[in-house]
Scaffold this motif. Structure first.
Motif, mmCIF file in Angstrom:
data_model
loop_
_atom_site.group_PDB
_atom_site.id
_atom_site.type_symbol
_atom_site.label_atom_id
_atom_site.label_comp_id
_atom_site.label_asym_id
_atom_site.label_seq_id
_atom_site.Cartn_x
_atom_site.Cartn_y
_atom_site.Cartn_z
ATOM 1 N N ASP A 386 0.828 -1.211 0.000
ATOM 2 C CA ASP A 386 0.000 0.000 0.000
ATOM 3 C C ASP A 386 0.863 1.261 0.000
ATOM 4 O OD1 ASP A 386 -1.948 1.942 0.338
ATOM 5 O OD2 ASP A 386 -2.253 1.492 2.466
ATOM 6 N N ILE A 387 0.575 2.172 -0.930
ATOM 7 C CA ILE A 387 1.326 3.423 -1.038
ATOM 8 C C ILE A 387 1.220 4.229 0.257
ATOM 9 C CG2 ILE A 387 -0.656 4.599 -2.121
ATOM 10 C CD1 ILE A 387 1.483 6.245 -3.704
ATOM 11 N N GLU A 388 0.049 4.154 0.926
ATOM 12 C CA GLU A 388 -0.125 4.924 2.162
ATOM 13 C C GLU A 388 0.836 4.402 3.234
ATOM 14 O OE1 GLU A 388 -3.667 4.306 4.594
ATOM 15 O OE2 GLU A 388 -3.859 6.478 4.843
ATOM 16 N N ILE A 389 0.999 3.079 3.292
ATOM 17 C CA ILE A 389 1.910 2.464 4.265
ATOM 18 C C ILE A 389 3.359 2.837 3.943
ATOM 19 C CG2 ILE A 389 2.908 0.252 4.989
ATOM 20 C CD1 ILE A 389 0.090 -0.942 4.912
ATOM 21 N N HIS A 390 3.719 2.717 2.678
ATOM 22 C CA HIS A 390 5.121 3.010 2.312
ATOM 23 C C HIS A 390 5.478 4.465 2.551
ATOM 24 C CE1 HIS A 390 6.742 -0.764 0.818
ATOM 25 N NE2 HIS A 390 5.512 -1.057 0.410
ATOM 26 N N ASN A 391 4.581 5.377 2.203
ATOM 27 C CA ASN A 391 4.870 6.796 2.432
ATOM 28 C C ASN A 391 5.003 7.068 3.930
ATOM 29 O OD1 ASN A 391 4.652 7.021 -0.294
ATOM 30 N ND2 ASN A 391 2.850 8.367 -0.296
ATOM 31 N N PHE A 392 4.116 6.466 4.719
ATOM 32 C CA PHE A 392 4.175 6.647 6.182
ATOM 33 C C PHE A 392 5.506 6.123 6.715
ATOM 34 C CE2 PHE A 392 3.157 6.730 10.564
ATOM 35 C CZ PHE A 392 3.409 5.481 11.118
ATOM 36 N N TYR A 393 5.889 4.927 6.277
ATOM 37 C CA TYR A 393 7.134 4.294 6.756
ATOM 38 C C TYR A 393 8.339 5.197 6.473
ATOM 39 C CZ TYR A 393 10.868 0.790 7.172
ATOM 40 O OH TYR A 393 12.011 0.118 7.538
#
Ligand code: TEU
Ligand code: CA
Length: 559
Positions: A386-393
């Motif tokens: 998920d792009i949202e997870i990767h950006n958050f990480y």
């Protein structure tokens, strides 16, 4: 009951990428869905909501659309889609599509044109602004982290993207753009689609000017949501869409509306206003968020949860209509989030389903919820998609936050919790694919899978079937009034539904303790019997006091 069909329906949400792969490429597809329609029908489902299947570069798994009137190659062809629709209708079910028109993909021809020059005919289909003092036009952040503005060198301007930079926001102030959207909607409705789920539809009306946000201490960017949510022309646009498109068809519409309040939801769904049928609100989905948002973990307070759901039941009891959900492709799985997916997975999954399905509104079942699928914990960030997870990480890593703290937030709230492949059986890859799945399968598929659930009469699957059947057999569930019972009890969520001379009493123990439920003296009855319970009842009697088992749910019909 002469109620609209969508008020009497139960909806099943399919996230196509993770539902069923028919050709071994590891990606779910339309033919895979067709092969599982009987499974859905047998659950008692009336309507299927299909997450986006349109052409897309999949930056946000299909919520970034590059052709609104063609099917994503990985999912199949338009012929496959037409076969799916015919098969859904043959089984007496309806199909609603996901309408994603707050933004398109940056690979949509409209945007490819728009970014060519400031005077391109498509320029004004999007939202462009010059930079300010060498930086973005406003300090708003994107919902996926970073700035909500992306600099475009060719024309020395920024474009707005409230989500990923590959999801430029469409300019709904432009009547030509609106007309293009309406024509596209008619094209799908003329093909036989039964309605739309509308993605962040209350974001489409942007303000005249774009004020600066107010960053939290130490943060570079700020929320702009109070400016772009429920904007100045939102009701004009939705009413125009209703009058120019929807009113000519017998369809169902549900608007996904982060930040909507009960008061606004009454305006959006009051039938005489001719806007939408219902909305997805998010207040109950935010009660376990800390002040810094979803990744800032906070335990759920049951009394707050009871008050919030009751507020929504009462606000839309006579005017408008509620959508009822605890799960979707953006939320962690409810049995892990609100229940107990270890010692009491089955009991708590059934309790949560009872709590939701006996309320007033249209219930939504998200794929896998009906078999008690749980959250996932991947050791490596590389296993997440998920792009949202990767950006958050990456954002948190840059801020020096510990790996453990970052991964804990992802384990509890990451969207991929609900995007691991549907668990069909205990064969390789849970029977989802003969290839390598696009995202790893939850290793608990050997224990938790549809085949096992369907063959066990005491399963979560059969419990969902019973709940859905109750809605069809008892008008009080669809039409009855709602009142919370014992608001302050810290462990029991109990409410009653009333219609004519009947009372439905719903009692849910939300935790693993064994509290005593006390029947209010105001609830009078001559006869009581248990309609459904997640424990084998010794007897159906209803004394003054009821000692509840861990996560016990009971529904009494009192006359
Ligand atoms: O979600 C809108 C939305 O607000 C999401 O950002 C959601 O609240 C958040 O991901 C929770 O962490 C819709 C779609 O459901 C979502 O899948 C898309 O990513 C998003 O819009 C952009 O289209
Ligand atoms: Ca496939």
């Amino acid at each position: 009951m002469n109620l609209a069909w969508w008020k009497q329906s139960v909806v099943y949400q399919i996230y196509p990428r993770s539902f069923m792969d028919s050709n071994g490429d590891g990606i779910g597809d339309l033919q895979g869905i067709i092969s599982k329609l009987d499974y859905i029908k047998n659950l008692g489902i009336d309507v299927i909501w299909l997450s986006p299947v349109y052409k897309s570069p999949n930056d946000d798994n299909g919520y970034d659309i590059s052709d609104y009137q063609d099917i994503m190659d990985e999912f199949g062809t338009m012929k496959d889609w037409e076969e799916l629709l015919a098969n859904v209708h043959e089984r007496g079910m309806k199909l609603i599509m996901d309408l994603v028109v707050n933004h398109s993909s940056d690979e949509h021809p409209w945007f490819v044109e728009a970014r060519k020059s400031k005077d391109n005919p498509y320029r004004d289909y999007y939202i462009w602004r010059p930079g300010k003092d060498g930086r973005e036009p406003t300090n708003w952040y994107s919902n996926f982290g970073g700035s909500a503005w992306e600099y475009d060198e060719t024309t020395d301007e920024y474009y707005l993207h409230l989500f990923s930079k590959k999801q430029p926001d469409l300019n709904w102030r432009n009547a030509k753009l609106r007309e293009e959207v309406y024509n596209m909607m008619k094209w799908w409705l003329d093909k036989g689609v039964d309605g739309f789920r509308m993605d962040v539809i209350n974001f489409i009306s942007k303000p005249e000017i774009f004020p600066e946000g107010d960053p939290k201490p130490g943060k570079k960017y700020a929320s702009g949501s109070k400016f772009y949510r429920n904007g100045p022309h939102i009701h004009d646009y939705l009413h125009e869409m209703n009058q120019q498109v929807l009113s000519a068809y017998d369809v169902m519409t549900v608007g996904e509306m982060p930040g909507v309040t009960p008061e606004l939801a009454r305006l959006y769904t009051e039938e005489s206003r001719k806007e939408l049928n219902m909305v997805f609100q998010f207040e109950h989905m935010g009660l376990d968020n800390g002040p810094y948002g979803k990744w800032d973990l906070k335990p759920l307070n049951l009394v707050e949860f009871k008050q919030n759901l009751t507020k929504w039941q009462k606000a839309l009891e006579e005017i408008g209509w509620n959508s009822l959900y605890f799960n979707n492709h953006d939320q962690p799985r409810s049995v892990s989030r609100f229940g107990n997916d270890k010692e009491y997975r089955v009991e708590s999954a059934k309790m949560l389903a009872t709590l939701l399905h006996m309320m007033k509104g249209t219930p939504y079942v998200y794929q896998g919820e009906e078999i008690g699928m749980t959250n996932i914990q991947f050791e490596s960030i590389d296993d997440y998609r998920d792009i949202e997870i990767h950006n958050f990480y990456h954002e948190q890593k840059e801020e020096g936050i510990s790996q453990e703290k970052i991964m804990k937030s992802i384990y509890v709230k990451g969207r991929d919790n609900s995007r691991t492949p549907m668990q069909w059986n205990s064969t390789n890859n849970a029977g989802f694919s003969t290839g390598t799945p696009w995202i790893k399968v939850n290793p608990n598929y050997t224990e938790i899978n549809a085949e096992k659930e369907v063959s066990n009469p005491d399963s979560i699957y059969h419990y969902y079937r019973a709940l859905i059947q109750l809605r069809k057999n008892h008008e009080i569930i669809v039409n009855g009034g709602y009142d919370l019972v014992d608001e302050d009890h810290p462990e029991i969520f109990s409410y009653k539904r009333t219609l004519h001379n009947q009372t439905l009493l719903v009692i849910c123990n939300f935790y693993a303790n064994e509290p005593v439920f006390t029947l209010p003296a105001t609830i009078l009855y001559k006869s009581a019997h248990v309609l459904i319970s997640n424990y084998q009842q010794s007897d159906g009697s209803l004394g003054e006091q009821l000692k509840l088992k861990p996560y016990e749910a009971r529904v009494y019909l009192l006359t």
